[in-house]
Design a protein around this motif. Structure first.
Motif, short mmCIF file in Angstrom:
data_model
loop_
_atom_site.label_atom_id
_atom_site.label_comp_id
_atom_site.label_asym_id
_atom_site.label_seq_id
_atom_site.Cartn_x
_atom_site.Cartn_y
_atom_site.Cartn_z
N LYS A 199 0.82 -1.21 0.00
CA LYS A 199 0.00 0.00 0.00
C LYS A 199 0.85 1.27 0.00
CE LYS A 199 -4.07 -2.02 2.26
NZ LYS A 199 -4.94 -1.98 3.45
N LYS A 200 2.04 1.18 0.57
CA LYS A 200 2.89 2.38 0.62
C LYS A 200 3.37 2.79 -0.77
CE LYS A 200 7.33 0.04 1.51
NZ LYS A 200 8.43 -0.16 2.47
N TYR A 201 3.23 1.90 -1.73
CA TYR A 201 3.62 2.21 -3.10
C TYR A 201 2.44 2.73 -3.93
CZ TYR A 201 7.89 -0.40 -2.05
OH TYR A 201 9.07 -0.85 -1.50
#
Length: 359
Positions: A199-201
């Motif tokens: 999700k951080k990407y």
């Protein structure tokens, strides 16, 4: 609706969702998905702006020439090398495992343990190949050998794990990957929470089964979440994949292995992407027992397996494909493995569109 109608409706729904949007590339990172997508002609059911790229999901394919050559040299020393059938025809420097007498083809890692038990005069090395799916099986085989106090059994770990490779793919400058069809088999072991790091990407992923309907459902969910700008990991294989996965299998693997840096074919070294045997089991570590070292060996000249695994090329871009490289006479591992992208394109005659991109 029957199965065909369900798939046809999903195809139309995907086309409707994608209409008017820029190109969306989705990568699958599972060899079984690679073959199923080709077998069922999934690409032909998608609009031109929705494309499937094959990534590094075939464990045989990501094994380096060094991995293969080290295995061959073990067998050439008279050591019995136990491995799955897919490994036998992968070329080393001059030959493959299939041409070396001291090979034991297995269907289960425990067969290698049993063979070592019955042949105390022979050294037996089990090739630990695969991702998170097979690591618990290899770990269980080592633990069984230890319980039997076998002195002639060891494991050569070539295991790799999925998250570091996904991170690397997403960190490539100007990466065009909009999301991932995530591997069903791996996810049975790891659980769906395993992919929360993605999700951080600002990307998305869908864990999928392997039938045509499963894959079309996953693509629909990926297109929908992309169009809506959602960063989400979805489990579309809930019958066998839970949030936490198979805890018992994870503990077996963790009891034997720990993370290490690992070299992937055509990609290079990826930090913490491999599994090495813990020092407490050094007696059963073939790397230590037989002083195996990483050999800096080039891939076969002209072979594009590395670029294909990164999604930069498709098999038909390679001059060897279908000419000097066929399943009967493979040049690289992507044509050897039953899960390889080149093998899938060759077997199912996957056609590329006029712009050279995969369809």
């Amino acid at each position: 609706m029957d199965l065909r109608q369900q798939i046809s409706k999903l195809s139309e729904d995907i086309k409707g969702l994608a209409a008017g949007h820029p190109l969306m590339n989705f990568m699958e990172v599972c060899g079984t998905h690679t073959m199923s997508i080709a077998k069922h002609g999934i690409r032909s059911l998608l609009p031109d702006n929705v494309r499937i790229i094959s990534g590094p999901g075939c464990p045989v394919c990501v094994s380096t020439t060094s991995d293969i050559q080290n295995s061959i040299e073990l067998a050439q020393r008279g050591i019995t090398v136990a491995t799955f059938g897919d490994m036998l025809k992968v070329p080393g420097v001059e030959t493959s495992l299939s041409s070396v007498p001291e090979i034991l083809m297995i269907y289960s890692p425990l067969q290698a343990v049993q063979y070592a038990l019955e042949h105390a005069d022979k050294e037996v090395v089990l090739l630990g190949i695969g991702f998170e799916t097979t690591a618990p099986l290899m770990a269980a085989a080592l633990l069984k050998a230890k319980s039997l106090n076998l002195k002639n059994f060891s494991l050569y770990s070539m295991h790799r794990i999925v998250p570091p490779a996904l991170s690397l793919l997403l960190e490539i400058p100007d990466s065009s990957i909009a999301g991932f069809i995530l591997p069903g088999h791996v996810s049975v072991i790891t659980g769906s929470d395993y992919y929360e790091f993605m999700k951080k990407y600002n990307t998305r992923g869908v864990i999928a089964g392997f039938e045509a309907l499963d894959i079309m459902e996953a693509l629909y969910l990926l297109v929908k979440s992309t169009v809506e700008g959602m960063t989400i990991i979805q489990n579309n294989y809930p019958g066998v994949v839970s949030a936490k996965g198979n805890i018992k299998a994870q503990k077996i693997s963790e009891s034997v292995f720990e993370n290490c840096d690992s070299v992937w074919r055509g990609i290079g070294s990826i930090k913490n992407s491999g599994l090495k045997i813990k020092d407490t089991f050094s007696t059963y570590n073939a790397t230590l027992k037989f002083n195996i070292t990483e050999q800096h060996l080039p891939d076969p000249p002209g072979c594009l397996c590395g670029s294909i695994l990164l999604g930069k090329n498709i098999p038909t871009d390679c001059g060897h494909f279908g000419n000097t490289c066929t399943p009967a006479n493979p040049v690289g591992p992507c044509m050897v493995s039953s899960e390889g992208t080149c093998a899938a394109y060759f077997k199912y005659n996957v056609i590329q569109p006029t712009d050279g991109r995969s369809k």
